[in-house]
Design a protein around this motif. Structure first.
Motif, PDB file in Angstrom:
ATOM      1  N   TRP A 194       0.953  -1.281   0.033  1.00  0.00           N
ATOM      2  CA  TRP A 194       0.080  -0.017   0.136  1.00  0.00           C
ATOM      3  C   TRP A 194       0.767   1.457   0.039  1.00  0.00           C
ATOM      4  N   SER A 195       0.126   2.550  -0.381  1.00  0.00           N
ATOM      5  CA  SER A 195       0.959   3.463  -0.496  1.00  0.00           C
ATOM      6  C   SER A 195       0.791   4.531   0.608  1.00  0.00           C
ATOM      7  N   CYS A 196       0.194   3.941   1.676  1.00  0.00           N
ATOM      8  CA  CYS A 196      -0.311   4.940   2.783  1.00  0.00           C
ATOM      9  C   CYS A 196       0.793   5.051   3.919  1.00  0.00           C
ATOM     10  N   PRO A 197       0.958   5.629   4.875  1.00  0.00           N
ATOM     11  CA  PRO A 197       1.789   5.817   5.903  1.00  0.00           C
ATOM     12  C   PRO A 197       2.029   4.460   6.236  1.00  0.00           C
ATOM     13  N   THR A 198       3.562   4.399   6.799  1.00  0.00           N
ATOM     14  CA  THR A 198       4.064   3.005   7.223  1.00  0.00           C
ATOM     15  C   THR A 198       3.231   2.646   8.673  1.00  0.00           C
ATOM     16  N   TRP A 199       3.112   3.492   9.427  1.00  0.00           N
ATOM     17  CA  TRP A 199       2.382   3.159  10.745  1.00  0.00           C
ATOM     18  C   TRP A 199       1.005   2.691  10.477  1.00  0.00           C
ATOM     19  N   VAL A 200       0.040   3.215   9.482  1.00  0.00           N
ATOM     20  CA  VAL A 200      -1.074   2.790   9.328  1.00  0.00           C
ATOM     21  C   VAL A 200      -0.969   1.087   8.564  1.00  0.00           C
ATOM     22  N   ARG A 201      -0.129   1.117   7.649  1.00  0.00           N
ATOM     23  CA  ARG A 201       0.065  -0.144   7.057  1.00  0.00           C
ATOM     24  C   ARG A 201       0.695  -1.044   8.037  1.00  0.00           C
ATOM     25  N   ALA A 202       1.306  -0.829   8.982  1.00  0.00           N
ATOM     26  CA  ALA A 202       1.950  -1.691  10.116  1.00  0.00           C
ATOM     27  C   ALA A 202       0.670  -2.220  11.066  1.00  0.00           C
ATOM     28  N   LEU A 203      -0.065  -1.209  11.576  1.00  0.00           N
ATOM     29  CA  LEU A 203      -1.365  -1.337  12.298  1.00  0.00           C
ATOM     30  C   LEU A 203      -2.276  -2.293  11.640  1.00  0.00           C
ATOM     31  N   VAL A 204      -2.530  -2.097  10.431  1.00  0.00           N
ATOM     32  CA  VAL A 204      -3.382  -2.976   9.607  1.00  0.00           C
ATOM     33  C   VAL A 204      -2.621  -4.591   9.716  1.00  0.00           C
ATOM     34  N   ALA A 205      -1.233  -4.462   9.462  1.00  0.00           N
ATOM     35  CA  ALA A 205      -0.742  -5.921   9.465  1.00  0.00           C
ATOM     36  C   ALA A 205      -0.740  -6.548  10.543  1.00  0.00           C
ATOM     37  N   TYR A 206      -0.712  -5.794  11.886  1.00  0.00           N
ATOM     38  CA  TYR A 206      -0.735  -6.479  13.113  1.00  0.00           C
ATOM     39  C   TYR A 206      -2.119  -6.544  13.319  1.00  0.00           C
ATOM     40  N   GLY A 207      -3.154  -5.798  13.149  1.00  0.00           N
ATOM     41  CA  GLY A 207      -4.489  -5.800  13.523  1.00  0.00           C
ATOM     42  C   GLY A 207      -5.203  -7.049  12.943  1.00  0.00           C
ATOM     43  N   VAL A 208      -5.009  -7.036  11.692  1.00  0.00           N
ATOM     44  CA  VAL A 208      -5.668  -8.332  11.121  1.00  0.00           C
ATOM     45  C   VAL A 208      -5.560  -9.653  11.757  1.00  0.00           C
ATOM     46  N   PRO A 209      -4.291 -10.244  11.678  1.00  0.00           N
ATOM     47  CA  PRO A 209      -4.100 -11.659  12.258  1.00  0.00           C
ATOM     48  C   PRO A 209      -4.414 -11.586  13.827  1.00  0.00           C
ATOM     49  N   ALA A 210      -4.323 -10.321  14.616  1.00  0.00           N
ATOM     50  CA  ALA A 210      -4.655 -10.169  16.053  1.00  0.00           C
ATOM     51  C   ALA A 210      -6.065 -10.269  16.243  1.00  0.00           C
ATOM     52  N   ALA A 211      -6.842  -9.803  15.471  1.00  0.00           N
ATOM     53  CA  ALA A 211      -8.261  -9.970  15.602  1.00  0.00           C
ATOM     54  C   ALA A 211      -8.992 -11.052  15.095  1.00  0.00           C
ATOM     55  N   VAL A 212      -8.300 -11.442  14.343  1.00  0.00           N
ATOM     56  CA  VAL A 212      -8.781 -12.763  13.380  1.00  0.00           C
ATOM     57  C   VAL A 212      -8.293 -14.124  14.155  1.00  0.00           C
ATOM     58  N   SER A 213      -7.417 -14.020  15.323  1.00  0.00           N
ATOM     59  CA  SER A 213      -6.952 -14.976  15.976  1.00  0.00           C
ATOM     60  C   SER A 213      -8.387 -15.538  16.870  1.00  0.00           C
ATOM     61  N   LEU A 214      -9.403 -14.772  16.902  1.00  0.00           N
ATOM     62  CA  LEU A 214     -10.549 -15.300  17.497  1.00  0.00           C
ATOM     63  C   LEU A 214     -10.915 -16.543  16.945  1.00  0.00           C
ATOM     64  N   TYR A 215     -10.927 -16.927  15.598  1.00  0.00           N
ATOM     65  CA  TYR A 215     -11.141 -18.092  14.983  1.00  0.00           C
ATOM     66  C   TYR A 215     -10.481 -19.382  15.402  1.00  0.00           C
ATOM     67  N   PRO A 216      -9.039 -19.275  15.390  1.00  0.00           N
ATOM     68  CA  PRO A 216      -8.427 -20.485  15.985  1.00  0.00           C
ATOM     69  C   PRO A 216      -8.785 -20.629  17.548  1.00  0.00           C
ATOM     70  N   SER A 217      -8.919 -19.320  18.014  1.00  0.00           N
ATOM     71  CA  SER A 217      -9.169 -19.610  19.618  1.00  0.00           C
ATOM     72  C   SER A 217     -10.587 -20.323  19.881  1.00  0.00           C
ATOM     73  N   ALA A 218     -11.282 -20.271  19.173  1.00  0.00           N
ATOM     74  CA  ALA A 218     -12.710 -20.728  19.162  1.00  0.00           C
ATOM     75  C   ALA A 218     -12.517 -22.223  18.715  1.00  0.00           C
ATOM     76  N   VAL A 219     -11.746 -22.449  17.725  1.00  0.00           N
ATOM     77  CA  VAL A 219     -11.581 -23.675  17.378  1.00  0.00           C
ATOM     78  C   VAL A 219     -10.986 -24.753  18.647  1.00  0.00           C
ATOM     79  N   VAL A 220      -9.725 -24.033  18.981  1.00  0.00           N
ATOM     80  CA  VAL A 220      -9.105 -24.896  19.966  1.00  0.00           C
ATOM     81  C   VAL A 220      -9.798 -25.004  21.258  1.00  0.00           C
ATOM     82  N   SER A 221     -10.497 -23.917  21.516  1.00  0.00           N
ATOM     83  CA  SER A 221     -11.409 -24.145  22.875  1.00  0.00           C
ATOM     84  C   SER A 221     -12.527 -25.254  22.763  1.00  0.00           C
TER      85      SER A 221
END
Length: 164
Positions: A95-122
């Motif tokens: 992406w061409s937006c600021p680095t800090w925005v891209r880093a937040l998205v790259a961190y946020g997606v796997p962090a938020a979507v970790s709900l799925y494997p958490s639910a499967v393992v539980s």
């Protein structure tokens, strides 16, 4: 005249300016990939190393006591979730937006979507031990990771909308 077309074609087809499409391409790309890797690593430890031990058994014994379908679901959840992390890092590094925005998205997606494997393992844990009102699920990383992912995505959304 044909010499100028060759010069233009050469400049267009050769990559004389380094881009941020590869992992080693630039500092900002490394930051984006690192942010996704941190979220993935924390989620992996939380969901696949800590959470299975809620059966009261060790890690290996916990996976051995899961049903075959639960183990298949765990592997499938790991693959889907890892692909989501890789995709968010890959797209974020381009992406061409600021680095800090891209880093937040790259961190946020796997962090938020970790709900799925958490639910499967539980769910797999619930097939081994009776989950009732007295059961205490011991995983202190899962909820903070998901919340921090949602906060990161909201911050990235706000940062992406604001003018530079």
């Amino acid at each position: 005249m044909s010499g100028s077309w060759l010069t233009i074609l050469r400049k267009v087809t050769t990559n004389s300016v380094p881009t941020e499409t590869s992992f080693a391409g630039s500092r900002s790309s490394r930051i984006v990939w690192s942010a996704a890797a941190v979220a993935w690593l924390i989620g992996f430890v939380s969901n696949f190393l800590i959470a299975p031990t809620n059966t009261g058994l060790g890690l290996g014994d916990s996976y051995a006591s899961f049903q075959t379908g639960s183990n298949f679901g765990n592997v499938l959840a790991l693959v889907i979730w890892s692909c989501a992390a890789l995709l968010s890092a890959r797209l974020g590094s381009r992406w061409s937006c600021p680095t800090w925005v891209r880093a937040l998205v790259a961190y946020g997606v796997p962090a938020a979507v970790s709900l799925y494997p958490s639910a499967v393992v539980s769910n797999a844990v619930a097939h081994v031990v009776a989950v009732d009102d007295a059961f205490v699920y011991q995983d202190w990383l899962a909820l903070p990771l998901m919340v921090s992912g949602l906060v990161a995505l909201v911050a990235a959304l706000i940062g992406g909308v604001l003018p530079e």
